[in-house]
Design a protein around this motif. Structure first.
Motif, PDB file in Angstrom:
ATOM      1  N   ALA A 141      42.934  48.609  47.708  1.00  0.00           N
ATOM      2  CA  ALA A 141      42.829  47.282  47.094  1.00  0.00           C
ATOM      3  C   ALA A 141      43.640  46.264  47.887  1.00  0.00           C
ATOM      4  O   ALA A 141      43.161  45.171  48.205  1.00  0.00           O
ATOM      5  CB  ALA A 141      43.296  47.332  45.644  1.00  0.00           C
ATOM      6  N   TYR A 296      46.012  47.304  38.469  1.00  0.00           N
ATOM      7  CA  TYR A 296      45.388  48.585  38.774  1.00  0.00           C
ATOM      8  C   TYR A 296      46.158  49.654  38.027  1.00  0.00           C
ATOM      9  O   TYR A 296      47.380  49.730  38.156  1.00  0.00           O
ATOM     10  CB  TYR A 296      45.431  48.823  40.285  1.00  0.00           C
ATOM     11  CG  TYR A 296      44.887  47.634  41.037  1.00  0.00           C
ATOM     12  CD1 TYR A 296      43.547  47.560  41.376  1.00  0.00           C
ATOM     13  CD2 TYR A 296      45.698  46.528  41.311  1.00  0.00           C
ATOM     14  CE1 TYR A 296      43.028  46.439  41.997  1.00  0.00           C
ATOM     15  CE2 TYR A 296      45.190  45.394  41.927  1.00  0.00           C
ATOM     16  CZ  TYR A 296      43.855  45.361  42.272  1.00  0.00           C
ATOM     17  OH  TYR A 296      43.332  44.234  42.875  1.00  0.00           O
TER      18      TYR A 296
ATOM     19  N   TYR B 296      40.900  48.552  36.157  1.00  0.00           N
ATOM     20  CA  TYR B 296      40.991  47.462  37.129  1.00  0.00           C
ATOM     21  C   TYR B 296      40.837  46.155  36.374  1.00  0.00           C
ATOM     22  O   TYR B 296      39.870  45.981  35.631  1.00  0.00           O
ATOM     23  CB  TYR B 296      39.885  47.625  38.184  1.00  0.00           C
ATOM     24  CG  TYR B 296      39.891  49.016  38.748  1.00  0.00           C
ATOM     25  CD1 TYR B 296      40.618  49.330  39.890  1.00  0.00           C
ATOM     26  CD2 TYR B 296      39.245  50.069  38.079  1.00  0.00           C
ATOM     27  CE1 TYR B 296      40.685  50.620  40.367  1.00  0.00           C
ATOM     28  CE2 TYR B 296      39.308  51.375  38.555  1.00  0.00           C
ATOM     29  CZ  TYR B 296      40.030  51.642  39.696  1.00  0.00           C
ATOM     30  OH  TYR B 296      40.106  52.924  40.163  1.00  0.00           O
TER      31      TYR B 296
END
Lengths: 436, 436
Positions: A141, A296, B296
């Motif tokens: 990410a 996350y 997420y």
């Protein structure tokens, strides 16, 4: 096409997970990777245990160098851990032209610069998704998903052991020592829990993330590392009353003058998602200038969650190893020739807000004295909680939440406050982040 | 090296964001990508507005085909939207050998198969991180971060407008219509909000995620699509009393017999992180067999959050466009020659649990009748909430939470329950997911 050939160094908890998940999801993984991924050789000092895990079809050796020397092996997975032999083996694997996948956060946080430089020279990949936050694809990410952004800060719950302990302390109102014993009994803390509870493990991970976020070298020696061993149950309670939870955070923050890199217990507003991450779970918040806040969440440790990250790296290498090295994703997100020289700031330069707990004499004028000293240094107050002294008590707790201030300034003022005759015990101070 | 040359089709809210973020973070992005990324040409029917955004240094045209025909352009960004001209232009750009970056979820959910096949044939990339959940790198997480896993299910809050409306309905106890007007005033809902409030937008995104998660083709026509327009404020209240929040979820779930693909309002346990995602924010939960639960979270819409995803795709293409096409990351995570033929199940085959609200006569025996019918069909009950009838009322609300059952079975039983003379109004039913 022949499956890509993988050699595994160290087949303990995570290694077994890697082997088992690769077996179980073989078809699905091949459909994604476009090519089979086969663990062809395993090195472990305990060859008998290794044999129990992998069965008869895989070559098992005691000597890791036999794996590295095998010309058929394309990728070496290093799951030995630590800075010693693991470092030598990773360097040798790179020199032998192998791609390397590792979960070794300590190694990368301390020796990453040397390792990535060698990999760059040799044109191989070193992949390490499993090194930070276990199964959460946070490296990807940061390195690929948020490339548009100037990253402002990262704040993460990146050690499951300490988060489990803090959750239990809050839930059950118990002290640190009692919960640690419980955590050890349940397998959430190791027999020697030092690395976890003193914040070292979290600091390794924060160091790696700081490099990827800001394009600076990994520099664990510059990180401020503070654990949770000194946290009192009463501070968790007071924080709760003020609308906060206490979490051990790994923080990397960009400032004009450099980068803050620090691990310590931290008050976080209870309404933030990250404050509600409980038990052994991990979560990382990332603030980017374009994307705003992202978060996350997932399991940060354990056999198969960590294996999930290791195998994602294997698939990445399988997909990308034929690309010319200059066009692959850079190890630390930024091209190696364009790292920044932003310094890591000393703690006295860090800017944050504070929770202060003072044990004070129950007499008129104390509050005025304390707040006067704070005001004199330009520190403004966000909230105050003063307990009534119990019957027969002549002391009480005074809790103060401040707004942002330079830590050096706070150090100076607290020395003055501590010297007041009405302040009768050492001041407890815990940093606070609004994460807004 | 010369910056990679990008042509932008459509410079509205997102297009302006892409241009501005690329300008602002140019240095940082180049340090990551290893090469500059330059918007060299912009096509928009409103050339004057386009000129206002990009200034004098960029060529502005009204005709998108002039961008596609320009041999200097390496990547085309499609931000026109819809299935019409956007589809033709994307296909023409692919045929012209351009890599394509798009935020067009509708286009991909409906015509993705044709588009990805053309891109595969032509050896170009079609990148679409911005099509699902805005700035959250969820496509990358599913396609690359979780490749080790057999994905079990995905459940996402993937439409900010409806999540904002549901948050406000709960916070303020207002009805749907009142909150919708407020959302329109604040710019969280469009003048014609149909696509959002009827669940179509969420279904486009769920369709794309289902393909990536399970290796099936995109098949929007098979998705069950249900919006939030019929939700009553009292159901949100009752859910709250039972420990649940109501969210519009996009769900893709693997079953032995096929794949569930559905968008509808859903009760979610209030203690789950996703239940606490408020306002216009998005979040996606993914359950993998190795990694367990991951989540997420971030902004699912808006100029710069969406631009963040578009630019991440630009960097990916810049990093990877020289790799041979067979070794790039497959568009839909799985290699195009190994898609699965798992069917999308009809709603009668879906297995879920339910919230039922019955308006019943306030007389003895009603509960026994209703629960008797449910028990007869093998439906077990998780919780019951029966309000006392108000003074002078002879009717009351009976709320039932069930355990999992096949929807076809529930349909049959509810027809019988509805026919009871003691059930005096249409039964309200909302699906429920424990997400454990």
């Amino acid at each position: 096409m022949k499956p890509i050939q993988v050699g595994l160094l160290g087949i303990g908890t995570v290694g077994s997970g890697v082997f088992n998940v690769l077996q179980r999801n073989q078809t699905e993984i091949t459909r994604r990777a476009g090519r089979g991924i086969e663990i062809a050789m395993v090195a472990d000092l305990d060859t008998e245990r290794a044999r129990t895990v992998v069965g008869e079809g895989v070559r098992v050796v005691a000597d890791a160098r036999a794996v590295i020397a095998n010309p058929d092996i394309d990728i070496v997975i290093e799951l030995i851990g630590g800075y010693g032999i693991a470092r030598q083996l990773v360097m040798e694997a790179i020199e032998a032209g192998k791609h390397v996948v590792t979960a070794n956060k300590a190694l990368l946080a301390v020796h990453g610069t040397e390792i990535f430089a060698a990999a760059h020279r040799r044109g191989v990949m070193v992949a390490f998704e499993a090194a930070v936050a276990g199964g959460i694809p946070i490296i990807k990410a940061l390195r690929e998903g948020l490339t548009a952004n100037r990253i402002e800060w990262i704040a993460g719950i990146i050690n499951g052991t300490t988060n489990f302990i803090l959750s239990e302390m809050r839930d059950k109102g118990l002290d640190f020592e009692a919960v640690l014993k419980e955590a050890q009994r349940l397998g959430y803390a190791e027999a020697d829990p030092t690395f976890d509870i003193e914040g070292v493990d979290a600091a390794h991970k924060a160091t790696i993330m700081s490099a990827i976020a800001f394009g600076i070298p990994v520099q664990f020696d510059k990180a401020h590392v503070e654990g949770i061993t000194k946290l009192g149950a009463q501070d968790i309670r007071y924080a709760e009353q003020l609308g906060y939870r206490i979490k051990l955070l790994g923080i990397a923050k960009r400032r004009d003058s450099g980068v803050e890199l620090r691990v310590h217990p931290c008050l976080v507003p209870a309404r933030r998602l990250i404050a509600n991450v409980e038990g052994a779970m991990n979560a990382v918040m990332v603030q980017g200038d374009a994307v705003g806040t992202t978060l996350y969440y997932g399991k940060g440790a354990g056999s198969e969650p960590t294996a999930s990250a290791v195998i994602a790296d294997l698939v990445d290498v399988t997909r990308l190893h034929t690309a010319d090295a200059a066009h692959r994703v850079p190890h630390l997100a930024f091209q190696p020739d364009s790292l920044s020289d932003q310094p890591v700031l000393s703690m006295s330069e860090v800017v944050t807000s504070y929770y202060l707990r003072l044990r004070v004499a129950d007499q008129a004028g104390v509050l005025a004295q304390v707040t006067g000293l704070l005001a004199g240094a330009g520190i403004s107050i966000d909230a105050i909680l003063q307990r009534e002294a119990g019957e027969g008590e002549n002391q009480t707790d005074l809790i103060i939440l401040t707004h942002d201030v330079r830590e050096g300034t706070m150090d100076e003022v607290l020395a003055q406050v501590q010297a007041l005759p009405t302040v009768v015990a050492p001041i407890v101070r815990i940093r606070k982040e609004e994460l807004a």
